[in-house]
Motif scaffolding. Structure first.
Motif, PDB file in Angstrom:
ATOM      1  N   TYR A   1       0.808  -1.219   0.000  1.00 13.07           N
ATOM      2  CA  TYR A   1       0.000   0.000   0.000  1.00 13.07           C
ATOM      3  C   TYR A   1       0.840   1.267   0.000  1.00 13.07           C
ATOM      4  O   TYR A   1       0.318   2.362  -0.204  1.00 13.07           O
ATOM      5  CB  TYR A   1      -0.937   0.014   1.210  1.00 13.07           C
ATOM      6  N   GLU A   2       2.150   1.150   0.228  1.00 15.33           N
ATOM      7  CA  GLU A   2       3.001   2.336   0.384  1.00 15.33           C
ATOM      8  C   GLU A   2       3.458   2.806  -0.996  1.00 15.33           C
ATOM      9  O   GLU A   2       4.510   2.437  -1.506  1.00 15.33           O
ATOM     10  CB  GLU A   2       4.139   2.002   1.335  1.00 15.33           C
ATOM     11  N   THR A   3       2.658   3.667  -1.578  1.00 13.51           N
ATOM     12  CA  THR A   3       2.727   3.983  -3.001  1.00 13.51           C
ATOM     13  C   THR A   3       4.064   4.559  -3.435  1.00 13.51           C
ATOM     14  O   THR A   3       4.627   4.153  -4.459  1.00 13.51           O
ATOM     15  CB  THR A   3       1.590   4.950  -3.368  1.00 13.51           C
ATOM     16  N   SER A   4       4.601   5.525  -2.689  1.00 18.39           N
ATOM     17  CA  SER A   4       5.840   6.164  -3.135  1.00 18.39           C
ATOM     18  C   SER A   4       7.031   5.225  -3.050  1.00 18.39           C
ATOM     19  O   SER A   4       8.040   5.462  -3.719  1.00 18.39           O
ATOM     20  CB  SER A   4       6.118   7.442  -2.333  1.00 18.39           C
ATOM     21  N   GLY A   5       6.933   4.155  -2.264  1.00 18.54           N
ATOM     22  CA  GLY A   5       8.001   3.164  -2.267  1.00 18.54           C
ATOM     23  C   GLY A   5       8.117   2.491  -3.619  1.00 18.54           C
ATOM     24  O   GLY A   5       9.220   2.302  -4.152  1.00 18.54           O
ATOM     25  N   VAL A   6       6.970   2.154  -4.206  1.00 20.78           N
ATOM     26  CA  VAL A   6       6.942   1.528  -5.529  1.00 20.78           C
ATOM     27  C   VAL A   6       7.305   2.541  -6.611  1.00 20.78           C
ATOM     28  O   VAL A   6       8.214   2.329  -7.429  1.00 20.78           O
ATOM     29  CB  VAL A   6       5.551   0.928  -5.806  1.00 20.78           C
ATOM     30  N   HIS A   7       6.610   3.662  -6.621  1.00 22.36           N
ATOM     31  CA  HIS A   7       6.791   4.625  -7.710  1.00 22.36           C
ATOM     32  C   HIS A   7       8.079   5.434  -7.564  1.00 22.36           C
ATOM     33  O   HIS A   7       8.627   5.914  -8.563  1.00 22.36           O
ATOM     34  CB  HIS A   7       5.551   5.504  -7.824  1.00 22.36           C
TER      35      HIS A   7
ATOM     36  N   SER B   1      -3.431   5.768   7.587  1.00 27.50           N
ATOM     37  CA  SER B   1      -4.120   4.482   7.664  1.00 27.50           C
ATOM     38  C   SER B   1      -3.385   3.480   8.544  1.00 27.50           C
ATOM     39  O   SER B   1      -3.975   2.488   8.980  1.00 27.50           O
ATOM     40  CB  SER B   1      -4.336   3.895   6.259  1.00 27.50           C
ATOM     41  N   ASP B   2      -2.107   3.721   8.833  1.00 29.56           N
ATOM     42  CA  ASP B   2      -1.422   2.874   9.808  1.00 29.56           C
ATOM     43  C   ASP B   2      -2.170   2.892  11.135  1.00 29.56           C
ATOM     44  O   ASP B   2      -2.349   1.853  11.781  1.00 29.56           O
ATOM     45  CB  ASP B   2       0.012   3.360  10.040  1.00 29.56           C
ATOM     46  N   GLU B   3      -2.591   4.083  11.539  1.00 27.05           N
ATOM     47  CA  GLU B   3      -3.263   4.253  12.827  1.00 27.05           C
ATOM     48  C   GLU B   3      -4.744   3.917  12.748  1.00 27.05           C
ATOM     49  O   GLU B   3      -5.315   3.344  13.673  1.00 27.05           O
ATOM     50  CB  GLU B   3      -3.075   5.683  13.325  1.00 27.05           C
ATOM     51  N   SER B   4      -5.381   4.252  11.627  1.00 23.97           N
ATOM     52  CA  SER B   4      -6.830   4.072  11.521  1.00 23.97           C
ATOM     53  C   SER B   4      -7.223   2.661  11.104  1.00 23.97           C
ATOM     54  O   SER B   4      -8.325   2.204  11.429  1.00 23.97           O
ATOM     55  CB  SER B   4      -7.415   5.073  10.522  1.00 23.97           C
ATOM     56  N   GLU B   5      -6.347   1.970  10.390  1.00 24.89           N
ATOM     57  CA  GLU B   5      -6.712   0.665   9.836  1.00 24.89           C
ATOM     58  C   GLU B   5      -5.750  -0.449  10.220  1.00 24.89           C
ATOM     59  O   GLU B   5      -6.151  -1.486  10.761  1.00 24.89           O
ATOM     60  CB  GLU B   5      -6.790   0.763   8.310  1.00 24.89           C
ATOM     61  N   PHE B   6      -4.458  -0.266   9.950  1.00 20.92           N
ATOM     62  CA  PHE B   6      -3.542  -1.407  10.014  1.00 20.92           C
ATOM     63  C   PHE B   6      -3.122  -1.784  11.425  1.00 20.92           C
ATOM     64  O   PHE B   6      -3.006  -2.961  11.747  1.00 20.92           O
ATOM     65  CB  PHE B   6      -2.327  -1.143   9.126  1.00 20.92           C
ATOM     66  N   ARG B   7      -2.897  -0.816  12.295  1.00 20.87           N
ATOM     67  CA  ARG B   7      -2.555  -1.169  13.674  1.00 20.87           C
ATOM     68  C   ARG B   7      -3.736  -1.785  14.422  1.00 20.87           C
ATOM     69  O   ARG B   7      -3.552  -2.761  15.157  1.00 20.87           O
ATOM     70  CB  ARG B   7      -2.002   0.058  14.401  1.00 20.87           C
ATOM     71  N   PRO B   8      -4.974  -1.264  14.254  1.00 16.58           N
ATOM     72  CA  PRO B   8      -6.106  -1.963  14.867  1.00 16.58           C
ATOM     73  C   PRO B   8      -6.274  -3.390  14.331  1.00 16.58           C
ATOM     74  O   PRO B   8      -6.601  -4.303  15.097  1.00 16.58           O
ATOM     75  CB  PRO B   8      -7.309  -1.080  14.503  1.00 16.58           C
ATOM     76  N   ALA B   9      -6.060  -3.586  13.020  1.00 14.77           N
ATOM     77  CA  ALA B   9      -6.177  -4.932  12.457  1.00 14.77           C
ATOM     78  C   ALA B   9      -5.104  -5.857  13.034  1.00 14.77           C
ATOM     79  O   ALA B   9      -5.367  -7.029  13.334  1.00 14.77           O
ATOM     80  CB  ALA B   9      -6.071  -4.880  10.937  1.00 14.77           C
ATOM     81  N   LEU B  10      -3.890  -5.341  13.198  1.00 14.48           N
ATOM     82  CA  LEU B  10      -2.808  -6.148  13.766  1.00 14.48           C
ATOM     83  C   LEU B  10      -3.150  -6.574  15.188  1.00 14.48           C
ATOM     84  O   LEU B  10      -2.956  -7.741  15.566  1.00 14.48           O
ATOM     85  CB  LEU B  10      -1.507  -5.342  13.748  1.00 14.48           C
ATOM     86  N   ALA B  11      -3.644  -5.636  15.988  1.00 18.68           N
ATOM     87  CA  ALA B  11      -4.019  -5.964  17.358  1.00 18.68           C
ATOM     88  C   ALA B  11      -5.109  -7.036  17.388  1.00 18.68           C
ATOM     89  O   ALA B  11      -5.045  -7.996  18.160  1.00 18.68           O
ATOM     90  CB  ALA B  11      -4.486  -4.704  18.088  1.00 18.68           C
ATOM     91  N   ALA B  12      -6.103  -6.878  16.511  1.00 23.75           N
ATOM     92  CA  ALA B  12      -7.187  -7.865  16.461  1.00 23.75           C
ATOM     93  C   ALA B  12      -6.670  -9.225  16.013  1.00 23.75           C
ATOM     94  O   ALA B  12      -7.015 -10.261  16.608  1.00 23.75           O
ATOM     95  CB  ALA B  12      -8.280  -7.379  15.518  1.00 23.75           C
ATOM     96  N   ARG B  13      -5.860  -9.246  14.969  1.00 22.45           N
ATOM     97  CA  ARG B  13      -5.319 -10.514  14.464  1.00 22.45           C
ATOM     98  C   ARG B  13      -4.567 -11.281  15.543  1.00 22.45           C
ATOM     99  O   ARG B  13      -4.656 -12.513  15.646  1.00 22.45           O
ATOM    100  CB  ARG B  13      -4.393 -10.245  13.290  1.00 22.45           C
TER     101      ARG B  13
ATOM    102  N   PRO C   1      -3.532   3.176  20.949  1.00 26.58           N
ATOM    103  CA  PRO C   1      -3.419   4.280  19.997  1.00 26.58           C
ATOM    104  C   PRO C   1      -2.048   4.948  20.061  1.00 26.58           C
ATOM    105  O   PRO C   1      -1.426   5.027  21.120  1.00 26.58           O
ATOM    106  CB  PRO C   1      -4.532   5.244  20.441  1.00 26.58           C
ATOM    107  N   GLY C   2      -1.588   5.395  18.907  1.00 25.91           N
ATOM    108  CA  GLY C   2      -0.320   6.100  18.806  1.00 25.91           C
ATOM    109  C   GLY C   2      -0.455   7.295  17.898  1.00 25.91           C
ATOM    110  O   GLY C   2      -1.559   7.713  17.558  1.00 25.91           O
ATOM    111  N   GLY C   3       0.677   7.847  17.500  1.00 26.03           N
ATOM    112  CA  GLY C   3       0.660   9.015  16.625  1.00 26.03           C
ATOM    113  C   GLY C   3       1.386   8.734  15.326  1.00 26.03           C
ATOM    114  O   GLY C   3       2.149   7.772  15.217  1.00 26.03           O
ATOM    115  N   ILE C   4       1.134   9.574  14.338  1.00 19.38           N
ATOM    116  CA  ILE C   4       1.787   9.475  13.040  1.00 19.38           C
ATOM    117  C   ILE C   4       2.679  10.697  12.865  1.00 19.38           C
ATOM    118  O   ILE C   4       2.200  11.833  12.924  1.00 19.38           O
ATOM    119  CB  ILE C   4       0.755   9.408  11.898  1.00 19.38           C
ATOM    120  N   PRO C   5       3.989  10.503  12.659  1.00 22.48           N
ATOM    121  CA  PRO C   5       4.884  11.654  12.511  1.00 22.48           C
ATOM    122  C   PRO C   5       4.668  12.365  11.180  1.00 22.48           C
ATOM    123  O   PRO C   5       4.426  11.728  10.152  1.00 22.48           O
ATOM    124  CB  PRO C   5       6.277  11.025  12.572  1.00 22.48           C
ATOM    125  N   ASP C   6       4.736  13.683  11.212  1.00 25.56           N
ATOM    126  CA  ASP C   6       4.553  14.491  10.009  1.00 25.56           C
ATOM    127  C   ASP C   6       5.921  14.772   9.403  1.00 25.56           C
ATOM    128  O   ASP C   6       6.610  15.716   9.794  1.00 25.56           O
ATOM    129  CB  ASP C   6       3.842  15.799  10.340  1.00 25.56           C
TER     130      ASP C   6
END
Length: 308
Positions: free
Chosen positions: A92-98, A180-192, A199-204
């Motif tokens: 999902y990390e678009t700029s890594g690919v492009h 989305s790391d905070e809103s989607e992927f970290r909650p999914a990891l915890a559930a899995r 909850p954590g923060g996302i650096p700008d």
């Protein structure tokens, strides 16, 4: 166990997912972009200048098979230093690919006759198409780079670089940290994993991850200095950390990459780093994110070539 009031919709709080939960999760994933159109076409356009190798195939069943591509310097010379660039370990990390593709298109030719380049723009095509961190088996490829890896993507890349393991001088792995790391992927990891979500923060901003067991602080500083001319560098939070890790220099944190099964542990490269771009920043455009990845790759190669 103190569980959050709001839990991921799949699974039972406090219980790791079994086969049924993983199947439910997978059934919810939808193709949102096409690997063949975005990555395959770009790689085809490079065949006149580079050697393109299909190093494996990801196979998750009918309609979910993907060729894996590596792009190599055409005039490979075993007497030259070898530089490894990987992108899309998290699809999902678009700029890594492009960013990897843009480097090949715009800057890779600068190193002809000076260094051997091995570039893998998209390690995880299934995740790329679904804009997801995991693979189809709900595994994180970037926690799976180890012997007998359960992740097809990780195992294929390990096999590709195995003959070069002791000859790679520099390995840069291109990533993003997203909202989305905070809103989607970290909650999914915890559930899995049957754990509470914390909850954590996302650096700008942009930051790097060094290997705490093979530190190269001057190398990291050189990359940060170059990228700072392209995009802003992530500041430390009030605790002096970025995503829970102490900041050891401007825009630099450290992980024990091999024990965590991260991609930059797959060779014996002297110089390794993981880039983290923040595409959701109001201060950065998608093109700026790609440009930051390219700047990081160029700075990393140049430093490694200058310092051996």
């Amino acid at each position: 166990m103190n569980l959050p009031a709001r839990f991921h919709p799949i699974g039972t709080p406090g219980q790791p997912w079994g086969a049924a939960e993983k199947a439910q999760w997978r059934a919810q994933q939808r193709v949102r972009r096409r690997y063949v159109d975005d990555v395959g076409v770009a790689i085809d356009a490079l065949r006149g200048r580079f050697d393109v190798q299909q190093y494996g195939t990801i196979d998750y069943g009918p309609g979910e098979t993907y060729p894996l591509y590596a792009v190599r310097s055409r005039d490979w010379d075993d007497g030259l230093p070898t530089m490894l660039v990987t992108g899309g370990v998290h699809g999902y990390e678009t700029s890594g690919v492009h960013g990897a593709l843009q480097f090949l298109e715009q800057r890779a030719g600068d190193y002809a006759g000076k260094a051997n380049l091995l570039v893998v723009p998209c390690v995880s095509p299934w995740g790329y198409e679904r804009i997801h961190r995991w693979n189809a088996d709900a595994l994180d490829p970037n926690r799976s780079f180890r012997a007998d890896s359960p992740a097809q993507e990780s195992a294929a890349l390990i096999a590709l670089v195995a003959p070069l393991r002791e000859r790679v001088l520099m390995h840069i792995d291109l990533h993003e940290t997203t909202d989305s790391d905070e809103s989607e992927f970290r909650p999914a990891l915890a559930a899995r994993d049957g754990k509470p979500f914390e909850p954590g923060g996302i650096p700008d901003g942009f930051y790097l991850v060094d290997d705490s067991e093979r530190r190269q602080p001057e190398f990291q500083r050189a990359v940060i200095a170059t990228v700072a001319a392209v995009t802003h560098i992530a500041p430390a939070d009030a605790q002096g950390e970025i995503i829970g890790s102490p900041v050891v220099a401007e825009g630099v944190i450290e992980y024990p990459v091999r024990s965590l099964g991260l991609c930059t542990g797959i060779t014996d490269a002297r110089y390794t780093t993981i880039t983290e771009v923040y595409p959701d920043s109001p201060k950065a455009t998608p093109q700026q994110c790609n440009d930051a990845q390219v700047a990081a790759v160029v700075a990393a190669i140049d430093y490694a070539m200058a310092n051996g």
